[in-house]
Design a protein around this motif. Sequence first.
Motif, PDB file in Angstrom:
ATOM      1  N   GLY A  11       3.620   8.169  -4.173  1.00  0.00           N
ATOM      2  CA  GLY A  11       4.584   8.426  -5.586  1.00  0.00           C
ATOM      3  C   GLY A  11       6.057   8.382  -5.425  1.00  0.00           C
ATOM      4  N   LYS A  12       6.595   8.987  -4.146  1.00  0.00           N
ATOM      5  CA  LYS A  12       7.965   9.043  -4.184  1.00  0.00           C
ATOM      6  C   LYS A  12       8.700   7.733  -3.821  1.00  0.00           C
ATOM      7  N   LEU A  13       7.650   6.774  -3.277  1.00  0.00           N
ATOM      8  CA  LEU A  13       7.873   5.373  -3.211  1.00  0.00           C
ATOM      9  C   LEU A  13       8.130   4.574  -4.580  1.00  0.00           C
ATOM     10  N   ALA A  14       7.214   4.929  -5.213  1.00  0.00           N
ATOM     11  CA  ALA A  14       6.996   4.316  -6.585  1.00  0.00           C
ATOM     12  C   ALA A  14       8.459   4.671  -7.465  1.00  0.00           C
ATOM     13  N   THR A  15       8.752   5.954  -7.485  1.00  0.00           N
ATOM     14  CA  THR A  15       9.748   6.808  -7.937  1.00  0.00           C
ATOM     15  C   THR A  15      11.199   6.007  -7.400  1.00  0.00           C
ATOM     16  N   ALA A  16      11.271   5.650  -6.304  1.00  0.00           N
ATOM     17  CA  ALA A  16      12.279   4.836  -5.813  1.00  0.00           C
ATOM     18  C   ALA A  16      12.592   3.578  -6.467  1.00  0.00           C
ATOM     19  N   VAL A  17      11.456   2.876  -6.471  1.00  0.00           N
ATOM     20  CA  VAL A  17      11.400   1.359  -7.026  1.00  0.00           C
ATOM     21  C   VAL A  17      11.420   1.454  -8.367  1.00  0.00           C
ATOM     22  N   ALA A  18      11.033   2.266  -9.186  1.00  0.00           N
ATOM     23  CA  ALA A  18      11.149   2.358 -10.648  1.00  0.00           C
ATOM     24  C   ALA A  18      12.600   2.574 -10.960  1.00  0.00           C
ATOM     25  N   LYS A  19      13.353   3.270 -10.184  1.00  0.00           N
ATOM     26  CA  LYS A  19      14.933   3.609 -10.402  1.00  0.00           C
ATOM     27  C   LYS A  19      15.589   2.269  -9.990  1.00  0.00           C
ATOM     28  N   THR A  20      15.131   1.289  -9.343  1.00  0.00           N
ATOM     29  CA  THR A  20      15.936  -0.029  -9.021  1.00  0.00           C
ATOM     30  C   THR A  20      15.340  -1.074 -10.223  1.00  0.00           C
ATOM     31  N   GLY A  21      14.348  -0.751 -10.909  1.00  0.00           N
ATOM     32  CA  GLY A  21      14.011  -1.740 -11.679  1.00  0.00           C
ATOM     33  C   GLY A  21      13.288  -3.013 -11.535  1.00  0.00           C
ATOM     34  N   GLU A  22      13.305  -3.131 -10.129  1.00  0.00           N
ATOM     35  CA  GLU A  22      13.018  -4.397  -9.636  1.00  0.00           C
ATOM     36  C   GLU A  22      11.723  -4.217  -8.771  1.00  0.00           C
ATOM     37  N   ASP A  23      10.910  -5.471  -8.591  1.00  0.00           N
ATOM     38  CA  ASP A  23       9.940  -5.562  -7.726  1.00  0.00           C
ATOM     39  C   ASP A  23      10.167  -5.204  -6.479  1.00  0.00           C
ATOM     40  N   CYS A  24       9.058  -4.629  -5.707  1.00  0.00           N
ATOM     41  CA  CYS A  24       9.106  -4.346  -4.187  1.00  0.00           C
ATOM     42  C   CYS A  24       8.093  -5.022  -3.359  1.00  0.00           C
ATOM     43  N   TRP A  25       8.395  -5.982  -2.469  1.00  0.00           N
ATOM     44  CA  TRP A  25       7.568  -6.692  -1.606  1.00  0.00           C
ATOM     45  C   TRP A  25       7.743  -6.529  -0.226  1.00  0.00           C
ATOM     46  N   TYR A  26       6.697  -5.869   0.314  1.00  0.00           N
ATOM     47  CA  TYR A  26       6.837  -5.663   1.760  1.00  0.00           C
ATOM     48  C   TYR A  26       5.750  -6.273   2.666  1.00  0.00           C
ATOM     49  N   ALA A  27       6.222  -6.922   3.643  1.00  0.00           N
ATOM     50  CA  ALA A  27       5.272  -7.644   4.701  1.00  0.00           C
ATOM     51  C   ALA A  27       5.560  -7.210   6.226  1.00  0.00           C
ATOM     52  N   GLY A  28       6.196  -6.080   6.264  1.00  0.00           N
ATOM     53  CA  GLY A  28       6.431  -5.695   7.684  1.00  0.00           C
ATOM     54  C   GLY A  28       8.165  -5.570   7.764  1.00  0.00           C
ATOM     55  N   ASP A  29       8.823  -6.299   6.966  1.00  0.00           N
ATOM     56  CA  ASP A  29      10.145  -6.068   7.105  1.00  0.00           C
ATOM     57  C   ASP A  29      10.966  -5.469   5.568  1.00  0.00           C
ATOM     58  N   ALA A  30      11.365  -4.341   6.063  1.00  0.00           N
ATOM     59  CA  ALA A  30      11.899  -3.714   4.804  1.00  0.00           C
ATOM     60  C   ALA A  30      13.599  -3.759   5.028  1.00  0.00           C
ATOM     61  N   SER A  31      14.183  -4.430   5.786  1.00  0.00           N
ATOM     62  CA  SER A  31      15.651  -4.515   5.910  1.00  0.00           C
ATOM     63  C   SER A  31      16.409  -5.235   4.583  1.00  0.00           C
ATOM     64  N   ASN A  32      15.791  -5.882   3.801  1.00  0.00           N
ATOM     65  CA  ASN A  32      16.332  -6.567   2.424  1.00  0.00           C
ATOM     66  C   ASN A  32      16.145  -5.475   1.378  1.00  0.00           C
ATOM     67  N   LEU A  33      15.747  -4.616   1.597  1.00  0.00           N
ATOM     68  CA  LEU A  33      15.566  -3.531   0.438  1.00  0.00           C
ATOM     69  C   LEU A  33      16.610  -2.738   0.094  1.00  0.00           C
ATOM     70  N   ALA A  34      16.728  -2.195  -1.080  1.00  0.00           N
ATOM     71  CA  ALA A  34      17.764  -1.055  -1.073  1.00  0.00           C
ATOM     72  C   ALA A  34      17.501   0.220  -0.230  1.00  0.00           C
ATOM     73  N   PRO A  35      18.652   0.945   0.312  1.00  0.00           N
ATOM     74  CA  PRO A  35      18.176   1.990   1.213  1.00  0.00           C
ATOM     75  C   PRO A  35      17.309   3.118   0.605  1.00  0.00           C
ATOM     76  N   GLN A  36      17.583   3.419  -0.407  1.00  0.00           N
ATOM     77  CA  GLN A  36      16.600   4.597  -0.932  1.00  0.00           C
ATOM     78  C   GLN A  36      15.316   4.097  -0.811  1.00  0.00           C
ATOM     79  N   VAL A  37      14.901   2.834  -1.376  1.00  0.00           N
ATOM     80  CA  VAL A  37      13.636   2.245  -1.301  1.00  0.00           C
ATOM     81  C   VAL A  37      13.091   2.033   0.250  1.00  0.00           C
TER      82      VAL A  37
END
Length: 267
Positions: free
Chosen positions: A211-237
Amino acid sequence: ALAAPGGAVWTLADTGGLQLTYQINLRDTGLIENPIGQSQHGRLLHQVLLGTDGALVSAHSGSGDASENDPEAAANPTDFLLVLAPVYNDQGPQGVVEIFQRPGARIGTQRGYLRFLLQICEFAGDYLKGRRLRHLAEKQTLWEQLETFTRTAHEKLDVRETAYTIANEGRRLIGCDRVSVAIRHGGKCRIEAVSGQDTFDKRSNVTVLLGKLATAVAKTGEDCWYAGDASNLAPQVEEALEAYVDESHTKSLAILPLVEPGGEVEL
Protein backbone atom coordinates in the motif's frame (compact mmCIF):
# COMPACT_ATOMS: atom_id res chain seq x y z
CA ALA A 1 22.28 -28.26 -48.71
CA LEU A 2 24.08 -26.47 -51.55
CA ALA A 3 27.55 -26.89 -49.99
CA ALA A 4 28.03 -23.14 -50.45
CA PRO A 5 30.68 -21.03 -48.68
CA GLY A 6 28.09 -18.59 -47.34
CA GLY A 7 24.81 -16.76 -47.71
CA ALA A 8 22.55 -14.05 -46.37
CA VAL A 9 18.90 -13.38 -45.63
CA TRP A 10 17.62 -9.88 -46.43
CA THR A 11 14.19 -8.82 -45.17
CA LEU A 12 11.97 -5.90 -46.11
CA ALA A 13 12.17 -3.07 -43.58
CA ASP A 14 9.34 -0.68 -42.72
CA THR A 15 11.13 2.01 -44.73
CA GLY A 16 10.88 -0.12 -47.88
CA GLY A 17 14.58 -0.98 -47.98
CA LEU A 18 16.24 -4.31 -47.38
CA GLN A 19 17.99 -5.04 -44.10
CA LEU A 20 20.39 -7.84 -43.28
CA THR A 21 18.69 -10.35 -40.99
CA TYR A 22 21.23 -13.17 -40.98
CA GLN A 23 24.49 -14.01 -42.74
CA ILE A 24 27.21 -16.62 -42.99
CA ASN A 25 30.66 -15.51 -44.17
CA LEU A 26 29.43 -12.23 -45.64
CA ARG A 27 32.84 -10.70 -44.90
CA ASP A 28 34.46 -13.14 -47.35
CA THR A 29 32.62 -11.43 -50.22
CA GLY A 30 34.55 -8.18 -49.73
CA LEU A 31 31.34 -6.12 -49.71
CA ILE A 32 31.94 -4.73 -46.22
CA GLU A 33 35.11 -2.93 -47.36
CA ASN A 34 33.66 -1.84 -50.72
CA PRO A 35 31.07 0.99 -50.52
CA ILE A 36 30.54 1.13 -54.29
CA GLY A 37 30.18 -2.64 -54.36
CA GLN A 38 27.58 -2.41 -51.59
CA SER A 39 25.56 0.04 -53.69
CA GLN A 40 25.75 -2.22 -56.75
CA HIS A 41 24.85 -5.25 -54.69
CA GLY A 42 21.93 -3.44 -53.05
CA ARG A 43 20.47 -2.52 -56.45
CA LEU A 44 20.81 -6.14 -57.51
CA LEU A 45 18.91 -7.32 -54.41
CA HIS A 46 16.08 -4.88 -55.13
CA GLN A 47 15.78 -6.14 -58.69
CA VAL A 48 15.40 -9.69 -57.37
CA LEU A 49 12.93 -8.54 -54.69
CA LEU A 50 10.60 -7.07 -57.31
CA GLY A 51 10.75 -10.15 -59.53
CA THR A 52 9.54 -13.70 -59.00
CA ASP A 53 12.05 -15.83 -60.92
CA GLY A 54 15.18 -15.29 -58.85
CA ALA A 55 18.56 -14.82 -60.48
CA LEU A 56 21.95 -16.37 -61.13
CA VAL A 57 24.58 -13.64 -61.29
CA SER A 58 28.15 -14.51 -62.23
CA ALA A 59 31.11 -13.01 -60.42
CA HIS A 60 31.91 -9.42 -61.39
CA SER A 61 28.93 -9.06 -63.70
CA GLY A 62 25.67 -7.16 -63.87
CA SER A 63 23.78 -4.37 -65.59
CA GLY A 64 25.44 -1.04 -66.36
CA ASP A 65 29.18 -0.66 -66.57
CA ALA A 66 30.05 -2.62 -63.46
CA SER A 67 33.65 -2.90 -64.53
CA GLU A 68 34.00 0.88 -64.12
CA ASN A 69 32.73 0.73 -60.54
CA ASP A 70 29.50 2.47 -61.50
CA PRO A 71 27.54 2.84 -58.21
CA GLU A 72 24.29 3.08 -60.20
CA ALA A 73 24.76 -0.39 -61.68
CA ALA A 74 22.94 -3.44 -60.37
CA ALA A 75 25.85 -5.83 -60.24
CA ASN A 76 27.70 -8.59 -58.47
CA PRO A 77 31.09 -7.14 -57.50
CA THR A 78 32.17 -10.29 -55.62
CA ASP A 79 34.24 -13.31 -56.61
CA PHE A 80 31.24 -15.59 -56.02
CA LEU A 81 28.35 -16.80 -58.14
CA LEU A 82 25.27 -15.27 -56.50
CA VAL A 83 22.13 -17.41 -56.32
CA LEU A 84 19.20 -15.17 -55.39
CA ALA A 85 15.51 -15.81 -54.79
CA PRO A 86 12.71 -13.61 -53.41
CA VAL A 87 10.46 -14.57 -50.52
CA TYR A 88 6.76 -13.79 -50.99
CA ASN A 89 3.67 -14.20 -48.86
CA ASP A 90 0.07 -13.12 -49.44
CA GLN A 91 1.09 -9.49 -48.83
CA GLY A 92 3.76 -9.42 -51.51
CA PRO A 93 7.58 -9.52 -51.39
CA GLN A 94 9.08 -9.90 -47.94
CA GLY A 95 12.78 -10.41 -48.57
CA VAL A 96 15.56 -12.08 -50.53
CA VAL A 97 17.65 -15.17 -49.78
CA GLU A 98 21.17 -15.01 -51.22
CA ILE A 99 23.69 -17.82 -51.61
CA PHE A 100 27.39 -17.18 -52.17
CA GLN A 101 28.41 -20.09 -54.37
CA ARG A 102 31.77 -21.06 -55.84
CA PRO A 103 32.06 -20.10 -59.51
CA GLY A 104 32.85 -22.56 -62.29
CA ALA A 105 29.94 -24.99 -61.99
CA ARG A 106 28.18 -26.15 -65.17
CA ILE A 107 25.12 -24.16 -66.22
CA GLY A 108 22.85 -27.12 -65.47
CA THR A 109 24.21 -27.32 -61.94
CA GLN A 110 23.73 -23.58 -61.48
CA ARG A 111 20.11 -23.83 -62.57
CA GLY A 112 19.67 -26.64 -60.07
CA TYR A 113 20.92 -24.32 -57.33
CA LEU A 114 18.31 -21.73 -58.32
CA ARG A 115 15.43 -24.24 -58.54
CA PHE A 116 16.27 -25.54 -55.08
CA LEU A 117 16.50 -22.04 -53.59
CA LEU A 118 13.19 -20.95 -55.18
CA GLN A 119 11.50 -23.99 -53.61
CA ILE A 120 12.97 -23.19 -50.21
CA CYS A 121 11.83 -19.56 -50.49
CA GLU A 122 8.33 -20.77 -51.34
CA PHE A 123 8.31 -22.72 -48.07
CA ALA A 124 9.58 -19.59 -46.27
CA GLY A 125 6.73 -17.55 -47.79
CA ASP A 126 4.17 -20.12 -46.60
CA TYR A 127 5.68 -19.91 -43.11
CA LEU A 128 5.46 -16.10 -43.06
CA LYS A 129 1.84 -16.24 -44.23
CA GLY A 130 0.97 -18.74 -41.50
CA ARG A 131 2.76 -16.68 -38.86
CA ARG A 132 0.87 -13.53 -39.89
CA LEU A 133 -2.47 -15.35 -39.75
CA ARG A 134 -1.64 -16.75 -36.31
CA HIS A 135 -0.70 -13.25 -35.14
CA LEU A 136 -4.02 -11.88 -36.38
CA ALA A 137 -5.89 -14.70 -34.66
CA GLU A 138 -4.04 -14.02 -31.40
CA LYS A 139 -4.90 -10.32 -31.63
CA GLN A 140 -8.54 -11.17 -32.25
CA THR A 141 -8.56 -13.45 -29.21
CA LEU A 142 -6.92 -10.75 -27.10
CA TRP A 143 -9.53 -8.16 -28.14
CA GLU A 144 -12.31 -10.59 -27.27
CA GLN A 145 -10.73 -11.19 -23.85
CA LEU A 146 -10.38 -7.44 -23.28
CA GLU A 147 -14.02 -6.91 -24.22
CA THR A 148 -15.12 -9.63 -21.80
CA PHE A 149 -12.91 -8.19 -19.04
CA THR A 150 -14.27 -4.66 -19.55
CA ARG A 151 -17.87 -5.86 -19.55
CA THR A 152 -17.34 -7.96 -16.40
CA ALA A 153 -15.57 -5.12 -14.56
CA HIS A 154 -18.56 -2.82 -15.17
CA GLU A 155 -21.27 -5.25 -14.08
CA LYS A 156 -21.22 -4.23 -10.39
CA LEU A 157 -21.41 -0.82 -8.72
CA ASP A 158 -19.92 -2.01 -5.44
CA VAL A 159 -16.30 -0.83 -5.28
CA ARG A 160 -15.02 -3.82 -3.33
CA GLU A 161 -16.67 -6.37 -5.63
CA THR A 162 -15.37 -4.52 -8.67
CA ALA A 163 -11.87 -4.49 -7.21
CA TYR A 164 -11.97 -8.27 -6.79
CA THR A 165 -13.28 -8.68 -10.33
CA ILE A 166 -10.43 -6.57 -11.70
CA ALA A 167 -7.87 -8.52 -9.65
CA ASN A 168 -9.08 -12.02 -10.57
CA GLU A 169 -10.05 -11.42 -14.20
CA GLY A 170 -7.00 -9.21 -14.72
CA ARG A 171 -4.68 -11.97 -13.55
CA ARG A 172 -6.18 -14.40 -16.09
CA LEU A 173 -5.92 -11.80 -18.83
CA ILE A 174 -2.31 -10.80 -18.08
CA GLY A 175 -1.09 -14.27 -17.19
CA CYS A 176 0.95 -13.14 -14.17
CA ASP A 177 1.31 -14.62 -10.68
CA ARG A 178 -0.79 -12.06 -8.83
CA VAL A 179 -2.78 -8.88 -9.35
CA SER A 180 -3.60 -6.52 -6.47
CA VAL A 181 -5.91 -3.52 -6.58
CA ALA A 182 -5.28 -0.50 -4.34
CA ILE A 183 -7.85 2.26 -3.87
CA ARG A 184 -6.97 5.77 -2.86
CA HIS A 185 -8.43 7.05 0.40
CA GLY A 186 -7.41 10.66 0.98
CA GLY A 187 -3.67 10.81 0.42
CA LYS A 188 -3.01 7.09 0.85
CA CYS A 189 -3.67 3.93 -1.17
CA ARG A 190 -4.95 0.80 0.56
CA ILE A 191 -4.96 -2.68 -0.91
CA GLU A 192 -8.60 -3.71 -1.44
CA ALA A 193 -8.31 -6.90 -3.48
CA VAL A 194 -5.74 -9.61 -4.20
CA SER A 195 -6.29 -12.15 -6.96
CA GLY A 196 -7.05 -15.68 -5.80
CA GLN A 197 -7.80 -14.60 -2.22
CA ASP A 198 -11.35 -13.99 -0.99
CA THR A 199 -9.93 -12.54 2.21
CA PHE A 200 -6.47 -11.36 3.22
CA ASP A 201 -4.82 -9.74 6.21
CA LYS A 202 -4.78 -6.01 5.52
CA ARG A 203 -2.45 -5.49 8.48
CA SER A 204 0.27 -7.88 7.33
CA ASN A 205 3.65 -6.35 6.59
CA VAL A 206 3.51 -7.28 2.90
CA THR A 207 0.08 -5.72 2.41
CA VAL A 208 0.96 -2.54 4.30
CA LEU A 209 4.24 -2.11 2.42
CA LEU A 210 2.51 -2.69 -0.93
CA GLY A 211 0.00 0.00 0.00
CA LYS A 212 2.83 2.41 0.82
CA LEU A 213 4.51 1.58 -2.50
CA ALA A 214 1.24 2.17 -4.37
CA THR A 215 0.88 5.52 -2.58
CA ALA A 216 4.39 6.58 -3.60
CA VAL A 217 3.80 5.59 -7.22
CA ALA A 218 0.38 7.27 -7.33
CA LYS A 219 1.93 10.56 -6.22
CA THR A 220 4.28 10.49 -9.21
CA GLY A 221 1.41 9.73 -11.58
CA GLU A 222 3.73 7.52 -13.66
CA ASP A 223 3.89 3.77 -14.23
CA CYS A 224 6.45 1.83 -12.21
CA TRP A 225 8.19 -1.20 -13.72
CA TYR A 226 10.65 -3.24 -11.68
CA ALA A 227 12.70 -6.25 -12.77
CA GLY A 228 15.56 -6.19 -10.28
CA ASP A 229 16.90 -2.66 -10.79
CA ALA A 230 15.26 0.32 -9.07
CA SER A 231 18.00 2.88 -9.71
CA ASN A 232 15.98 4.64 -12.42
CA LEU A 233 13.01 5.33 -10.13
CA ALA A 234 12.20 8.40 -8.08
CA PRO A 235 13.88 8.28 -4.62
CA GLN A 236 10.60 8.00 -2.70
CA VAL A 237 9.44 5.17 -4.96
CA GLU A 238 12.79 3.42 -4.79
CA GLU A 239 12.75 3.49 -0.97
CA ALA A 240 9.21 2.09 -0.76
CA LEU A 241 9.99 -0.50 -3.42
CA GLU A 242 13.10 -1.79 -1.68
CA ALA A 243 11.17 -2.17 1.58
CA TYR A 244 8.42 -4.14 -0.16
CA VAL A 245 10.84 -6.34 -2.14
CA ASP A 246 12.84 -7.15 1.01
CA GLU A 247 9.66 -8.35 2.71
CA SER A 248 7.95 -10.11 -0.24
CA HIS A 249 11.02 -11.34 -2.20
CA THR A 250 9.32 -10.22 -5.40
CA LYS A 251 11.47 -10.57 -8.52
CA SER A 252 9.45 -8.28 -10.79
CA LEU A 253 6.33 -6.15 -10.62
CA ALA A 254 4.46 -3.35 -12.37
CA ILE A 255 2.33 -0.65 -10.75
CA LEU A 256 0.05 1.35 -13.03
CA PRO A 257 -1.93 4.29 -11.63
CA LEU A 258 -5.46 4.56 -13.03
CA VAL A 259 -6.36 8.17 -13.66
CA GLU A 260 -9.80 9.72 -14.09
CA PRO A 261 -10.35 12.09 -17.04
CA GLY A 262 -9.90 15.02 -14.65
CA GLY A 263 -6.34 13.89 -14.01
CA GLU A 264 -6.60 12.66 -10.38
CA VAL A 265 -5.24 9.23 -9.51
CA GLU A 266 -7.91 6.94 -8.06
CA LEU A 267 -6.40 3.43 -8.14
